[in-house]
Enzyme design. Structure first.
Site, PDB file in Angstrom:
ATOM      1  N   LYS A  72       0.814  -1.219   0.000  1.00  0.00           N
ATOM      2  CA  LYS A  72       0.000   0.000   0.000  1.00  0.00           C
ATOM      3  C   LYS A  72       0.847   1.268   0.000  1.00  0.00           C
ATOM      4  O   LYS A  72       2.036   1.252   0.323  1.00  0.00           O
ATOM      5  CB  LYS A  72      -1.014  -0.052   1.144  1.00  0.00           C
ATOM      6  CG  LYS A  72      -2.159  -1.015   0.772  1.00  0.00           C
ATOM      7  CD  LYS A  72      -3.283  -1.069   1.748  1.00  0.00           C
ATOM      8  CE  LYS A  72      -4.347  -2.038   1.190  1.00  0.00           C
ATOM      9  NZ  LYS A  72      -5.372  -2.391   2.185  1.00  0.00           N
TER      10      LYS A  72
ATOM     11  N   ARG B  12      -3.167 -10.264   4.726  1.00  0.00           N
ATOM     12  CA  ARG B  12      -3.611 -10.273   3.325  1.00  0.00           C
ATOM     13  C   ARG B  12      -2.494  -9.676   2.471  1.00  0.00           C
ATOM     14  O   ARG B  12      -2.206  -8.494   2.592  1.00  0.00           O
ATOM     15  CB  ARG B  12      -4.899  -9.447   3.199  1.00  0.00           C
ATOM     16  CG  ARG B  12      -5.496  -9.428   1.813  1.00  0.00           C
ATOM     17  CD  ARG B  12      -6.743  -8.565   1.763  1.00  0.00           C
ATOM     18  NE  ARG B  12      -7.351  -8.594   0.450  1.00  0.00           N
ATOM     19  CZ  ARG B  12      -6.940  -7.835  -0.572  1.00  0.00           C
ATOM     20  NH1 ARG B  12      -5.936  -7.003  -0.432  1.00  0.00           N
ATOM     21  NH2 ARG B  12      -7.552  -7.931  -1.742  1.00  0.00           N
TER      22      ARG B  12
END
Ligand code: HH2
Length: 272
Positions: free
Chosen positions: A204, A238
């Site tokens: 991210k 994840r």
């Protein structure tokens, strides 16, 4: 949890696995690398994204869920739509990963309850289209924790068994870099809710801000954040880069336990 994005526009791997055969092969690779769960998604939720209609999302994910069910791994469907989740569960999925935490579609909680499957409820401020427009909190950890507690109560009220629910602070979903870092630093406060905590830090943008690296080059940064999330109580990670994360988590878990394999009782050893 390995990410299988069957989308043209996901932020780090959009378009790479749009073809079902390529997506299934990718999921099989992640399974071989050590993923226990394969999270199949057909709609990008990157900042600014608008969403896709159910029929298009279904067309993308269904052949992939069917193909990956044969791996014997737990298949998760990353969707907010009851229609998509229903077909995915029929095709062998066992977990519904809903980034709206049952706020997106009124039927989804009831479906999860009726099928007796697991679910992941995630925090997001606003919608993907607008969530990064100056997000603000009184205290990000307390606010996210209160939200997750309330969504857990909602799910249970809809008939979902509490032990079927995992909670996710929603890293990157309506958060500044500092919001993400504070959530990770104080993740133990989210874990104190008593449900397994899922974290999705993978590749991210806050990792790019810290390292200066492009999305595809953030595996080490992803592993570092996940190791510290493990130490603070997360139990599902994840990620796009399963092999790297698996190694990092295996070493971190052994170090935290002070022994290896982690599951066996401590024994005296002379190994150097
Ligand atoms: N992050 C993304 C998607 N789904 N689900 C959970 N539970 N937690 C997350 O942090 C999370 C999630 C976004 O990542 P990605 O799927 O790689 O990107 P995109 O939404 O662009 O497809």
């Amino acid at each position: 949890m390995g990410v299988v994005n069957v989308t043209p526009d996901s932020f780090s791997d959009g378009g790479r696995f749009l073809d079902p055969t390529a997506a299934v092969a990718h999921g099989e690779r992640l399974a071989a690398e050590g993923a226990h769960i394969l999270d199949v998604g057909g709609e990008s939720t990157r900042p600014g994204s608008a969403g896709v209609p159910a029929d298009e999302e279904l067309r993308r994910v269904l052949p992939v869920v069917e193909g990956l069910a044969a791996t014997g791994k737990a298949i998760s469907i990353d969707t907010s739509k009851t229609e998509v989740a229903t077909a995915a569960l029929d095709a062998g999925a066992v977990l519904v990963n809903d980034v709206t935490a049952f706020r997106g579609d009124p039927g989804l909680a009831g479906l999860v309850a009726a099928r007796g499957v697991d679910c992941c409820l995630m925090h997001m401020l606003g919608t993907p289209r607008t969530m990064q427009d100056d997000p603000r909190y009184d205290d990000v950890v307390s606010d996210v924790k209160a939200f997750l507690e309330q969504r857990l109560a909602f799910a249970v009220g809809e008939g979902v068994a509490e032990e079927r629910v995992m909670l996710d602070p929603g890293i990157g979903f309506g958060k500044t870099v500092d919001h993400n870092l504070e959530l990770l630093a104080r993740l133990d406060e989210i874990a104190a809710l008593g449900r397994p905590v899922v974290v999705g830090v993978s590749r991210k943008s806050f990792l790019g801000r810290i390292t200066g690296r492009e999305a595809a080059e953030r595996a080490v940064a992803t592993a570092a954040a996940n190791v510290l999330a493990l130490e603070r109580g997360a139990s599902v990670f994840r990620v796009h880069d399963v092999a790297e994360t698996r190694d990092a988590l295996a070493v971190a878990a052994a170090t935290l336990a002070g022994r290896w394999p982690v599951t066996t009782p401590r024994t005296t050893t002379t190994t150097t």
